[in-house]
Design a protein around this motif. Sequence first.
Motif, PDB file in Angstrom:
ATOM      1  N   ILE A  37       0.896   2.690 -12.690  1.00 26.00           N
ATOM      2  CA  ILE A  37       1.368   1.480 -11.842  1.00 26.00           C
ATOM      3  C   ILE A  37       0.879   1.798 -10.321  1.00 26.00           C
ATOM      4  CG2 ILE A  37       3.292   0.194 -11.065  1.00 26.00           C
ATOM      5  CD1 ILE A  37       4.532   0.812 -13.807  1.00 26.00           C
ATOM      6  N   GLY A  38       1.240   2.727  -9.718  1.00 24.08           N
ATOM      7  CA  GLY A  38       0.887   2.880  -8.415  1.00 24.08           C
ATOM      8  C   GLY A  38      -0.783   2.842  -8.328  1.00 24.08           C
ATOM      9  N   VAL A  39      -1.464   3.377  -9.003  1.00 22.90           N
ATOM     10  CA  VAL A  39      -2.809   3.007  -8.904  1.00 22.90           C
ATOM     11  C   VAL A  39      -3.273   1.736  -9.089  1.00 22.90           C
ATOM     12  CG1 VAL A  39      -5.056   3.700  -9.975  1.00 22.90           C
ATOM     13  CG2 VAL A  39      -3.479   5.383  -9.594  1.00 22.90           C
ATOM     14  N   CYS A  40      -2.534   0.901 -10.049  1.00 22.15           N
ATOM     15  CA  CYS A  40      -2.855  -0.313 -10.129  1.00 22.15           C
ATOM     16  C   CYS A  40      -2.727  -1.069  -8.901  1.00 22.15           C
ATOM     17  CB  CYS A  40      -2.261  -1.069 -11.324  1.00 22.15           C
ATOM     18  SG  CYS A  40      -2.963  -0.602 -12.815  1.00 22.15           S
ATOM     19  N   VAL A  41      -1.595  -0.897  -8.190  1.00 22.10           N
ATOM     20  CA  VAL A  41      -1.059  -1.579  -6.798  1.00 22.10           C
ATOM     21  C   VAL A  41      -2.111  -1.137  -5.892  1.00 22.10           C
ATOM     22  CG1 VAL A  41       0.502  -1.686  -5.081  1.00 22.10           C
ATOM     23  CG2 VAL A  41       1.435  -1.570  -7.362  1.00 22.10           C
ATOM     24  N   LEU A  42      -2.518   0.040  -5.746  1.00 22.29           N
ATOM     25  CA  LEU A  42      -3.506   0.179  -4.721  1.00 22.29           C
ATOM     26  C   LEU A  42      -5.015  -0.612  -5.162  1.00 22.29           C
ATOM     27  CD1 LEU A  42      -2.841   4.006  -4.346  1.00 22.29           C
ATOM     28  CD2 LEU A  42      -2.424   1.894  -2.570  1.00 22.29           C
ATOM     29  N   VAL A  43      -5.430  -0.440  -6.004  1.00 21.04           N
ATOM     30  CA  VAL A  43      -6.440  -1.270  -6.767  1.00 21.04           C
ATOM     31  C   VAL A  43      -6.500  -2.458  -6.382  1.00 21.04           C
ATOM     32  CG1 VAL A  43      -8.113  -1.457  -8.585  1.00 21.04           C
ATOM     33  CG2 VAL A  43      -7.324   0.412  -8.385  1.00 21.04           C
ATOM     34  N   LEU A  76      -8.174  -7.329  -0.213  1.00 18.49           N
ATOM     35  CA  LEU A  76      -8.851  -6.909   1.023  1.00 18.49           C
ATOM     36  C   LEU A  76     -10.628  -7.137   0.674  1.00 18.49           C
ATOM     37  CD1 LEU A  76      -8.511  -5.903   3.910  1.00 18.49           C
ATOM     38  CD2 LEU A  76      -9.202  -3.552   3.043  1.00 18.49           C
ATOM     39  N   GLU A  77     -11.196  -6.636  -0.237  1.00 21.32           N
ATOM     40  CA  GLU A  77     -12.724  -7.115  -0.501  1.00 21.32           C
ATOM     41  C   GLU A  77     -13.075  -8.583  -0.620  1.00 21.32           C
ATOM     42  OE1 GLU A  77     -15.490  -5.301  -0.376  1.00 21.32           O
ATOM     43  OE2 GLU A  77     -14.140  -3.597   0.348  1.00 21.32           O
ATOM     44  N   ARG A  78     -11.995  -9.405  -1.281  1.00 18.32           N
ATOM     45  CA  ARG A  78     -12.323 -10.682  -1.337  1.00 18.32           C
ATOM     46  C   ARG A  78     -12.023 -11.567  -0.007  1.00 18.32           C
ATOM     47  NH1 ARG A  78      -8.162 -12.301  -5.759  1.00 18.32           N
ATOM     48  NH2 ARG A  78      -7.915 -10.087  -5.962  1.00 18.32           N
ATOM     49  N   ALA A  79     -11.245 -10.993   0.624  1.00 18.16           N
ATOM     50  CA  ALA A  79     -10.975 -11.413   1.931  1.00 18.16           C
ATOM     51  C   ALA A  79     -12.205 -11.399   2.801  1.00 18.16           C
ATOM     52  CB  ALA A  79      -9.759 -11.182   2.408  1.00 18.16           C
ATOM     53  N   ARG A  80     -12.927 -10.509   2.850  1.00 20.26           N
ATOM     54  CA  ARG A  80     -14.024 -10.104   3.571  1.00 20.26           C
ATOM     55  C   ARG A  80     -15.250 -11.067   3.334  1.00 20.26           C
ATOM     56  NH1 ARG A  80     -14.668  -3.780   4.329  1.00 20.26           N
ATOM     57  NH2 ARG A  80     -12.500  -3.364   4.990  1.00 20.26           N
ATOM     58  N   GLU A  99      -4.564  -4.244  -4.141  1.00 22.08           N
ATOM     59  CA  GLU A  99      -4.826  -4.261  -2.611  1.00 22.08           C
ATOM     60  C   GLU A  99      -6.102  -4.342  -2.182  1.00 22.08           C
ATOM     61  OE1 GLU A  99      -2.455  -5.675  -0.387  1.00 22.08           O
ATOM     62  OE2 GLU A  99      -1.529  -6.089  -2.298  1.00 22.08           O
ATOM     63  N   TYR A 100      -6.775  -3.354  -2.660  1.00 13.65           N
ATOM     64  CA  TYR A 100      -8.180  -2.941  -2.414  1.00 13.65           C
ATOM     65  C   TYR A 100      -9.055  -4.251  -2.703  1.00 13.65           C
ATOM     66  CZ  TYR A 100     -12.961  -1.201  -2.673  1.00 13.65           C
ATOM     67  OH  TYR A 100     -14.343  -1.311  -2.352  1.00 13.65           O
ATOM     68  N   ILE A 144       0.807  -1.241   0.116  1.00 15.30           N
ATOM     69  CA  ILE A 144      -0.012   0.012  -0.014  1.00 15.30           C
ATOM     70  C   ILE A 144       0.954   1.235   0.004  1.00 15.30           C
ATOM     71  CG2 ILE A 144      -1.657   1.395   1.399  1.00 15.30           C
ATOM     72  CD1 ILE A 144      -2.907  -1.307   2.296  1.00 15.30           C
ATOM     73  N   GLY A 145       1.997   1.245   0.877  1.00 16.70           N
ATOM     74  CA  GLY A 145       3.021   2.470   0.836  1.00 16.70           C
ATOM     75  C   GLY A 145       3.614   2.547  -0.526  1.00 16.70           C
ATOM     76  N   LEU A 146       4.027   1.471  -1.113  1.00 19.16           N
ATOM     77  CA  LEU A 146       4.598   1.503  -2.344  1.00 19.16           C
ATOM     78  C   LEU A 146       3.441   2.047  -3.403  1.00 19.16           C
ATOM     79  CD1 LEU A 146       6.987   0.877  -4.434  1.00 19.16           C
ATOM     80  CD2 LEU A 146       5.845  -1.326  -4.732  1.00 19.16           C
ATOM     81  N   GLY A 147       2.340   1.691  -3.342  1.00 18.79           N
ATOM     82  CA  GLY A 147       1.296   2.109  -4.492  1.00 18.79           C
ATOM     83  C   GLY A 147       1.147   3.614  -4.238  1.00 18.79           C
ATOM     84  N   ILE A 148       0.889   4.152  -3.157  1.00 18.78           N
ATOM     85  CA  ILE A 148       0.705   5.747  -2.748  1.00 18.78           C
ATOM     86  C   ILE A 148       2.079   6.162  -3.264  1.00 18.78           C
ATOM     87  CG2 ILE A 148       0.537   7.246  -1.011  1.00 18.78           C
ATOM     88  CD1 ILE A 148      -1.067   5.463   0.369  1.00 18.78           C
ATOM     89  N   ALA A 149       3.305   5.779  -2.923  1.00 24.74           N
ATOM     90  CA  ALA A 149       4.603   6.441  -3.261  1.00 24.74           C
ATOM     91  C   ALA A 149       4.671   6.497  -4.988  1.00 24.74           C
ATOM     92  CB  ALA A 149       5.788   5.645  -2.706  1.00 24.74           C
TER      93      ALA A 149
END
Length: 175
Positions: free
Chosen positions: A159-165, A171-175, A167-168, A99-104
């Motif tokens: 690329i950063g946006v793709c990493v964040l999406v 997280l949604e699949r894990a719920r 991870e999102y 997540i930090g990498l995606g934001i950066a």
Amino acid sequence: MRTGEKIAICRKNHRLSQEDLASQLGISRQAVSRWETGETMPDCERIIQLSRLFGVSTDYLLLEERQTPDPTDGTGTAAALPAAPAEDAAEALRRRFRIGLGIALTLSGILIAITALILAALEAAQLTAWVTHLGRFGTALLESWRLPLLVIGGTIALIGVCVLVNEYWKLERAR
């Protein structure tokens, strides 16, 4: 984690000795000891009693892949909201890193793209003639090194946006 290990953990969390647990279930202390060491398994009725006593689901006690107890309503059945899957510390650390990498990456890419546009605008202000149908700004952007810089910045941000999406969605699949 095996059933016996989970029984031992729950028993200790409830500050019960093997003798205390055995007397509550109406069995011998040796039976509890054999469950906890994995020599034997409790029968279905005992699993239900343990589930109610400890406030965990029967799935938690029986399924090896479950690492943490589910919240229950006291009947041994899972409560209305399922528990989030257990996540070990290493996976949590990797998720925070991604997540930090995606934001950066996203912020860096945007910054690089904006820098390329500002530099192109500054050069366009100094141009007296232009060679493209896009005018001064288009000439300053297309006829210099600023266009590759803009493309690189946009790619890094994407690329950063793709990493964040990604991870999102994990997280949604894990719920």
